[in-house]
Design an enzyme around this catalytic site. Structure first.
Site, PDB file in Angstrom:
ATOM      1  N   ASP A  82       0.819  -1.208   0.000  1.00  0.00           N
ATOM      2  CA  ASP A  82       0.000   0.000   0.000  1.00  0.00           C
ATOM      3  C   ASP A  82       0.858   1.266   0.000  1.00  0.00           C
ATOM      4  O   ASP A  82       1.859   1.352   0.723  1.00  0.00           O
ATOM      5  CB  ASP A  82      -0.890  -0.026   1.252  1.00  0.00           C
ATOM      6  N   HIS A  83       0.452   2.243  -0.813  1.00  0.00           N
ATOM      7  CA  HIS A  83       1.144   3.535  -0.880  1.00  0.00           C
ATOM      8  C   HIS A  83       2.653   3.374  -1.065  1.00  0.00           C
ATOM      9  O   HIS A  83       3.461   3.949  -0.325  1.00  0.00           O
ATOM     10  CB  HIS A  83       0.851   4.387   0.358  1.00  0.00           C
TER      11      HIS A  83
END
Length: 282
Positions: A82-83
């Site tokens: 994520d991210h």
């Protein structure tokens, strides 16, 4: 059972369900999320952020632990990065069994975001890895998706076509790291983007959205729903309660109850999201 993210998301889209995507910071988080999904009888995504990788100073140990927990689950579980802002970290993750990655070049100028995201998508697709991206920034990270900022449906369509990504995180009123659940989402905008963009939509900063807001977001066209801060709060509240005992020194005596309380909240949230039933994932 470890499953590809694409399989879980496809089943969700086909059935009009949501997908709960919950962040892992330590092993207890992964165990709690999977236990909650098993209780709810639904698929789920375990997410590991670049911030978390920096905290642990390495990707592999926590990632392999999350993959092991997923593999032993009785329900479909995918593991998602994520991210991720670092291309080398994407490449490192691809050497493991990740199902997907959210590549975040949203702070770059539009043309640079498109160029780098397109390269990452091409690299990941060649390895069977599903790719999420973001146009602008989600609030709480000093940019778009702050409450007043909105994704333009036309620009979103152009971005998806230019990059070839499999899902798009959109700015519709949520904000990262909220500890109150009073974010005001723009449901008409969600529906408008969904009718314009031909890939699943992702809601970041969902900790700040009420139960009713989450239900309405899925009904309006959101598929993947990211929740982290809210579950961290549930976990930490239990730890704080347990540490009221000044004689307590065994970490299992407070981390275990916190894990169990978090599992219960995961199961409840998956019900709120009408999460994709385990048996519908092929």
């Amino acid at each position: 059972m470890l499953r590809p993210t694409a399989a879980i998301v496809s089943a969700a889209v086909a059935g009009g369900h949501g997908v709960g995507a919950f962040n892992v910071i330590q092993l207890e988080h992964a165990s709690a999320i999977v236990a909650g999904a098993e209780r709810a009888g639904t698929a789920v995504l375990l997410q590991i952020s670049e911030n978390c990788v920096r905290y642990h100073r390495s990707l592999a140990p926590l990632l392999e632990a999350a993959l092991a927990v997923a593999a032993e689950s009785s329900v479909p579980v995918a593991v998602h990065l994520d991210h991720i802002e670092s291309v080398p970290l994407v490449r490192e993750g691809s050497l493991h069994r990740i199902g997907s990655v959210m590549f975040d070049a949203s702070t770059a100028p539009y043309e640079e975001n498109v160029r780098v995201t397109k390269e990452v998508a091409r690299f990941c697709h060649a390895r069977g890895i599903w790719v999420e991206a973001e146009l602008g920034e989600v609030g709480g990270k000093d940019g778009v998706h702050a409450p007043g900022v909105r994704t333009d449906p036309g620009e979103a369509k152009e971005f998806v076509a230019a990059t070839g990504v499999d899902a798009l995180a959109v700015a519709v009123g949520s904000s990262h790291a909220m500890t109150t659940r009073d974010a005001a989402l723009d449901y008409d905008l969600i529906a408008a983007i969904r009718s314009t963009v031909d890939v699943p939509l992702v809601l970041h900063g969902s900790s700040g959205v009420s139960d009713e807001g989450l239900r309405r977001a899925v009904e309006a066209g959101i598929t993947k729903v990211n929740i982290s801060t809210h579950l961290n709060k549930v976990f930490t509240d239990e730890v704080r309660d347990r540490l009221g005992d000044a004689k307590l020194v065994d970490t299992r005596k407070y981390l275990g109850p916190a894990r169990d309380r978090m599992a219960g909240e995961v199961a409840r949230l998956l019900g709120v999201l009408d999460a994709v039933p385990a048996g519908s994932v092929r």
